[in-house]
Design an enzyme around this catalytic site. Structure first.
Site, PDB file in Angstrom:
ATOM      1  CB  SER A 172      13.809 -13.842  -0.326  1.00 28.30           C
ATOM      2  OG  SER A 172      13.392 -15.052   0.276  1.00 28.30           O
TER       3      SER A 172
ATOM      4  CG  HIS B 112      16.664 -12.240   2.682  1.00 31.96           C
ATOM      5  ND1 HIS B 112      16.985 -11.420   3.739  1.00 31.96           N
ATOM      6  CD2 HIS B 112      15.517 -12.869   3.041  1.00 31.96           C
ATOM      7  CE1 HIS B 112      16.067 -11.523   4.686  1.00 31.96           C
ATOM      8  NE2 HIS B 112      15.160 -12.416   4.297  1.00 31.96           N
TER       9      HIS B 112
ATOM     10  CG  ASP C 183      13.566 -15.812   4.085  1.00 32.21           C
ATOM     11  OD1 ASP C 183      13.701 -14.913   4.941  1.00 32.21           O
ATOM     12  OD2 ASP C 183      13.253 -15.593   2.905  1.00 32.21           O
TER      13      ASP C 183
ATOM     14  CG  MET D  47      11.518 -20.052   7.826  1.00 36.09           C
ATOM     15  SD  MET D  47       9.973 -20.043   6.908  1.00 36.09           S
ATOM     16  CE  MET D  47      10.229 -18.602   5.865  1.00 36.09           C
TER      17      MET D  47
ATOM     18  CG  HIS E  10      14.991 -13.168   8.051  1.00 33.56           C
ATOM     19  ND1 HIS E  10      13.842 -12.952   7.302  1.00 33.56           N
ATOM     20  CD2 HIS E  10      14.638 -12.919   9.342  1.00 33.56           C
ATOM     21  CE1 HIS E  10      12.853 -12.606   8.098  1.00 33.56           C
ATOM     22  NE2 HIS E  10      13.294 -12.587   9.335  1.00 33.56           N
TER      23      HIS E  10
ATOM     24  CG  MET F 102      11.965 -15.829  10.270  1.00 33.08           C
ATOM     25  SD  MET F 102      11.211 -15.865   8.641  1.00 33.08           S
ATOM     26  CE  MET F 102      12.678 -16.120   7.655  1.00 33.08           C
TER      27      MET F 102
ATOM     28  CG  MET G 233       9.610  -9.475   9.530  1.00 28.61           C
ATOM     29  SD  MET G 233      10.433 -10.235   8.118  1.00 28.61           S
ATOM     30  CE  MET G 233       9.072 -11.018   7.270  1.00 28.61           C
TER      31      MET G 233
ATOM     32  N   GLY H 116       7.202 -16.347   7.502  1.00 30.59           N
ATOM     33  CA  GLY H 116       6.885 -17.763   7.339  1.00 30.59           C
ATOM     34  C   GLY H 116       6.724 -18.193   5.894  1.00 30.59           C
ATOM     35  CG  PHE H 117       4.119 -19.147   4.438  1.00 31.43           C
ATOM     36  CD1 PHE H 117       4.325 -20.475   4.074  1.00 31.43           C
ATOM     37  CD2 PHE H 117       3.581 -18.865   5.685  1.00 31.43           C
ATOM     38  CE1 PHE H 117       3.981 -21.503   4.942  1.00 31.43           C
ATOM     39  CE2 PHE H 117       3.235 -19.887   6.555  1.00 31.43           C
ATOM     40  CZ  PHE H 117       3.438 -21.215   6.190  1.00 31.43           C
TER      41      PHE H 117
ATOM     42  N   GLY I 256       5.507 -14.676  -1.063  1.00 29.38           N
ATOM     43  CA  GLY I 256       4.314 -14.440  -1.882  1.00 29.38           C
ATOM     44  C   GLY I 256       3.135 -13.806  -1.171  1.00 29.38           C
TER      45      GLY I 256
ATOM     46  CG  ASP J 280      11.975 -10.182   4.343  1.00 29.15           C
ATOM     47  OD1 ASP J 280      11.489 -10.512   3.252  1.00 29.15           O
ATOM     48  OD2 ASP J 280      12.493 -10.996   5.140  1.00 29.15           O
ATOM     49  N   GLY J 281       9.244  -8.524   2.543  1.00 29.15           N
ATOM     50  CA  GLY J 281       7.908  -9.106   2.399  1.00 29.15           C
ATOM     51  C   GLY J 281       6.988  -8.323   1.477  1.00 29.15           C
ATOM     52  N   GLY J 282       6.574  -8.970   0.401  1.00 29.27           N
ATOM     53  CA  GLY J 282       5.564  -8.380  -0.479  1.00 29.27           C
ATOM     54  C   GLY J 282       6.043  -7.204  -1.308  1.00 29.27           C
TER      55      GLY J 282
ATOM     56  N   GLY K 237      11.372 -11.800  -2.981  1.00 31.75           N
ATOM     57  CA  GLY K 237      11.428 -13.213  -3.358  1.00 31.75           C
ATOM     58  C   GLY K 237      10.612 -13.477  -4.603  1.00 31.75           C
ATOM     59  CB  SER K 238       6.986 -14.095  -5.089  1.00 33.14           C
ATOM     60  OG  SER K 238       6.603 -13.002  -4.298  1.00 33.14           O
TER      61      SER K 238
HETATM   62  C1  DX5 Z   1       9.050 -14.377   4.789  1.00 33.11           C
HETATM   63  C2  DX5 Z   1      10.480 -14.142   4.398  1.00 33.11           C
HETATM   64  C3  DX5 Z   1      10.677 -13.305   3.193  1.00 33.11           C
HETATM   65  C4  DX5 Z   1      10.027 -13.828   1.950  1.00 33.11           C
HETATM   66  C5  DX5 Z   1       9.842 -12.701   0.982  1.00 33.11           C
HETATM   67  O1  DX5 Z   1       9.039 -15.064   5.999  1.00 33.11           O
HETATM   68  O2  DX5 Z   1      11.180 -13.524   5.459  1.00 33.11           O
HETATM   69  O3  DX5 Z   1      12.065 -13.099   2.989  1.00 33.11           O
HETATM   70  O4  DX5 Z   1      10.755 -14.844   1.328  1.00 33.11           O
HETATM   71  O5  DX5 Z   1       9.160 -13.171  -0.124  1.00 33.11           O
HETATM   72  P1  DX5 Z   1       8.217 -12.231  -0.981  1.00 33.11           P
HETATM   73  O6  DX5 Z   1       9.079 -11.169  -1.589  1.00 33.11           O
HETATM   74  O7  DX5 Z   1       7.631 -13.146  -1.994  1.00 33.11           O
HETATM   75  O8  DX5 Z   1       7.192 -11.646  -0.047  1.00 33.11           O
HETATM   76 ZN    ZN Z   2      13.287 -12.916   5.081  1.00 34.47          ZN
END
Ligand code: DX5
Ligand code: ZN
Length: 214
Positions: A6, A31, A33, A35, A64, A66, A135, A140-141, A143, A173-175, A195-196
């Protein structure tokens, strides 16, 4: 396993440099994001950046969305040439109509589900979908911490899809990191977004290889 970094966690001042690194390290798709500050309390990027990515990198793009009115953005994203689009179940009344719209452009069509949204909301149209994005954080964020409730949703969806649409891909997707990726794979994930975890490493081939060889 398909690995989708991401770009939200990339260094936006050095985006080209960071993306070259993850592509050389074995990323399968990027990916994106997108928003709008309405559906989620954050803003990211839109057409100009996505167009530049398409022009400069030879890798599938996964948008993606949002945003509260995703249907308005589908034609332009199609013109730019993205390869996957997911829209959030929570944002539209006419899911089937917009999935058809995405598919009519020859783009892989997916529905994204917030942590609290039941997977049964996609069952009536499961045979029309190329993928579902589960999800595992609230959108939204980057990390945030992985929510284990996603695991049951993934395995229940996998079982349902096996009966009706065995080609359905499950994107999560996420964490995601090396500590939880194995159980996410075991539950039935096909695409891991990270992502992170990926961009936080000086050498992204290390996290990417760890995720690929679970
Ligand atoms: C959150 C995004 C994710 C996010 C994942 O709204 O949809 O794609 O960037 O980032 P990490 O892997 O850091 O949770
Ligand atoms: Zn995403």
């Amino acid at each position: 396993m398909i690995i989708a970094p991401s770009i939200l966690s990339a260094d936006f001042l050095n985006l080209g440099h960071d993306l070259k690194k993850v592509i050389n390290a074995g990323a399968d798709i990027l990916h994106l994001d997108v928003m709008d500050g309405h559906f989620v309390p954050n803003l990211t990027f839109g057409y100009p950046i996505i167009k530049k990515l398409k022009q400069n990198f030879d890798i599938p793009l996964d948008a993606h969305l949002m945003i509260t009115n995703p249907e308005s953005y589908i034609p332009v994203l199609a013109e730019i040439g993205v390869d996957y689009i997911s829209i959030h179940q929570e944002t539209v009344y006419h899911l089937h109509r917009y999935i058809q719209m995405i598919k009519d452009y020859g783009i892989k069509a997916g529905i994204a589900l917030n942590p609290a949204t039941p997977i049964s909301t996609v069952f009536p149209i499961i045979e029309y979908l190329d993928f579902v994005l589960i999800m595992s954080v609230n959108p939204g964020f980057g990390g945030q911490k992985f929510l284990p409730l996603a695991l049951r949703k993934i395995s229940d969806l996998k079982n349902k899809a096996a009966q009706i649409n065995p080609d359905l891909l499950i994107e999560v997707d996420g964490g995601i990191n090396h500590e939880n990726a194995k159980e996410i794979k075991k539950a039935g994930a096909d695409i891991l977004v990270a992502g992170s975890y990926i961009f936080g490493s000086d050498d992204p081939s290390i996290p990417i290889n760890l995720l690929k060889n679970l």
